[in-house]
Scaffold this motif. Structure first.
Motif, PDB file in Angstrom:
ATOM      1  N   ASP A 154       0.938  -1.239   0.070  1.00 38.01           N
ATOM      2  CA  ASP A 154       0.084  -0.165  -0.111  1.00 38.01           C
ATOM      3  C   ASP A 154       1.044   1.305   0.103  1.00 38.01           C
ATOM      4  OD1 ASP A 154      -1.613   1.994   0.568  1.00 38.01           O
ATOM      5  OD2 ASP A 154      -2.598   1.141   2.193  1.00 38.01           O
ATOM      6  N   PRO A 155       0.751   1.909  -1.048  1.00 39.51           N
ATOM      7  CA  PRO A 155       1.611   3.121  -1.063  1.00 39.51           C
ATOM      8  C   PRO A 155       1.743   4.247   0.089  1.00 39.51           C
ATOM      9  CG  PRO A 155       0.478   2.868  -3.262  1.00 39.51           C
ATOM     10  CD  PRO A 155       0.179   2.042  -2.449  1.00 39.51           C
ATOM     11  N   GLN A 156       0.327   4.156   0.561  1.00 38.12           N
ATOM     12  CA  GLN A 156      -0.019   5.510   1.759  1.00 38.12           C
ATOM     13  C   GLN A 156       0.871   4.711   3.057  1.00 38.12           C
ATOM     14  OE1 GLN A 156      -1.244   8.438   1.169  1.00 38.12           O
ATOM     15  NE2 GLN A 156      -0.205   8.974   3.075  1.00 38.12           N
ATOM     16  N   LYS A 157       0.856   3.500   3.111  1.00 39.81           N
ATOM     17  CA  LYS A 157       1.390   3.020   4.163  1.00 39.81           C
ATOM     18  C   LYS A 157       3.031   3.298   4.394  1.00 39.81           C
ATOM     19  CE  LYS A 157      -1.986  -0.786   5.646  1.00 39.81           C
ATOM     20  NZ  LYS A 157      -2.106  -2.013   5.937  1.00 39.81           N
ATOM     21  N   VAL A 158       3.670   3.109   3.374  1.00 40.86           N
ATOM     22  CA  VAL A 158       5.217   3.220   2.991  1.00 40.86           C
ATOM     23  C   VAL A 158       5.234   4.841   3.125  1.00 40.86           C
ATOM     24  CG1 VAL A 158       6.929   3.261   1.627  1.00 40.86           C
ATOM     25  CG2 VAL A 158       5.338   1.285   1.555  1.00 40.86           C
ATOM     26  N   VAL A 159       4.512   5.643   2.511  1.00 44.76           N
ATOM     27  CA  VAL A 159       4.862   6.961   2.801  1.00 44.76           C
ATOM     28  C   VAL A 159       4.612   7.508   4.226  1.00 44.76           C
ATOM     29  CG1 VAL A 159       3.409   9.268   2.171  1.00 44.76           C
ATOM     30  CG2 VAL A 159       4.158   7.853   0.511  1.00 44.76           C
ATOM     31  N   ASP A 160       3.513   6.705   4.735  1.00 45.98           N
ATOM     32  CA  ASP A 160       3.073   7.242   6.390  1.00 45.98           C
ATOM     33  C   ASP A 160       4.627   6.945   7.339  1.00 45.98           C
ATOM     34  OD1 ASP A 160       0.974   8.332   5.657  1.00 45.98           O
ATOM     35  OD2 ASP A 160      -0.274   6.753   6.234  1.00 45.98           O
ATOM     36  N   GLU A 161       5.033   5.709   6.813  1.00 44.68           N
ATOM     37  CA  GLU A 161       6.232   5.182   7.547  1.00 44.68           C
ATOM     38  C   GLU A 161       7.279   6.174   7.669  1.00 44.68           C
ATOM     39  OE1 GLU A 161       8.856   1.158   7.925  1.00 44.68           O
ATOM     40  OE2 GLU A 161       7.310   0.835   6.735  1.00 44.68           O
ATOM     41  N   ILE A 162       7.505   6.491   6.139  1.00 45.03           N
ATOM     42  CA  ILE A 162       8.692   7.337   6.031  1.00 45.03           C
ATOM     43  C   ILE A 162       8.524   8.697   6.825  1.00 45.03           C
ATOM     44  CG2 ILE A 162       9.867   8.723   4.302  1.00 45.03           C
ATOM     45  CD1 ILE A 162       9.587   6.127   2.221  1.00 45.03           C
ATOM     46  N   ASN A 163       7.532   9.399   6.631  1.00 44.07           N
ATOM     47  CA  ASN A 163       6.995  10.633   7.164  1.00 44.07           C
ATOM     48  C   ASN A 163       7.091  10.650   8.666  1.00 44.07           C
ATOM     49  OD1 ASN A 163       7.067  12.357   4.594  1.00 44.07           O
ATOM     50  ND2 ASN A 163       4.827  11.560   4.393  1.00 44.07           N
ATOM     51  N   ALA A 164       6.859   9.533   9.301  1.00 43.62           N
ATOM     52  CA  ALA A 164       6.626   9.165  10.557  1.00 43.62           C
ATOM     53  C   ALA A 164       8.192   9.241  11.089  1.00 43.62           C
ATOM     54  CB  ALA A 164       6.004   8.155  11.192  1.00 43.62           C
ATOM     55  N   ALA A 165       9.095   8.569  10.479  1.00 43.08           N
ATOM     56  CA  ALA A 165      10.536   8.568  10.732  1.00 43.08           C
ATOM     57  C   ALA A 165      10.931   9.899  10.535  1.00 43.08           C
ATOM     58  CB  ALA A 165      11.285   7.650   9.878  1.00 43.08           C
ATOM     59  N   LEU A 166      10.645  10.660   9.593  1.00 48.75           N
ATOM     60  CA  LEU A 166      11.537  11.945   9.328  1.00 48.75           C
ATOM     61  C   LEU A 166      10.787  12.994  10.499  1.00 48.75           C
ATOM     62  CD1 LEU A 166      11.099  12.327   5.712  1.00 48.75           C
ATOM     63  CD2 LEU A 166      12.960  11.827   6.919  1.00 48.75           C
ATOM     64  N   ALA A 167       9.430  12.774  10.883  1.00 45.31           N
ATOM     65  CA  ALA A 167       9.049  13.678  11.778  1.00 45.31           C
ATOM     66  C   ALA A 167       9.652  13.314  13.128  1.00 45.31           C
ATOM     67  CB  ALA A 167       7.642  13.576  12.003  1.00 45.31           C
ATOM     68  N   GLY A 168      10.123  12.164  13.569  1.00 46.93           N
ATOM     69  CA  GLY A 168      10.825  11.651  14.955  1.00 46.93           C
ATOM     70  C   GLY A 168      12.107  12.195  14.855  1.00 46.93           C
ATOM     71  N   LYS A 169      12.700  13.056  14.040  1.00 44.07           N
ATOM     72  CA  LYS A 169      14.056  13.673  14.004  1.00 44.07           C
ATOM     73  C   LYS A 169      14.270  14.855  14.779  1.00 44.07           C
ATOM     74  CE  LYS A 169      16.483  11.189  10.888  1.00 44.07           C
ATOM     75  NZ  LYS A 169      17.755  11.056  10.239  1.00 44.07           N
TER      76      LYS A 169
END
Length: 69
Positions: A54-69
């Motif tokens: 699911d593209p949205q799940k991959v996008v959400d995972e990436i953005n969550a990792a980036l937001a956690g920085k």
């Protein structure tokens, strides 16, 4: 970090923006992405669909990792 991705973000651009993205791409798409010439033309959405994800799940995972920085 102010960089965020969406399903239209090119995989190579996302990887170059932050090293954390490379880990997530490798986890979801495998290490073959890094030697594929398509990495500089194909979007996260396209890559997700090619890997039956699911593209949205991959996008959400990436953005969550980036937001956690």
């Amino acid at each position: 970090m102010s960089f965020t991705v969406d399903k239209n973000t090119i995989i190579g651009e996302a990887i170059n923006a932050d090293p954390e993205v490379k880990k997530i791409i490798e986890k979801n798409f495998g290490s073959g992405c890094f030697t594929c010439p398509g990495i500089n033309m194909e979007s996260i959405g396209f890559g997700s669909l090619m890997h039956n994800l699911d593209p949205q799940k991959v996008v959400d995972e990436i953005n969550a990792a980036l937001a956690g920085k």
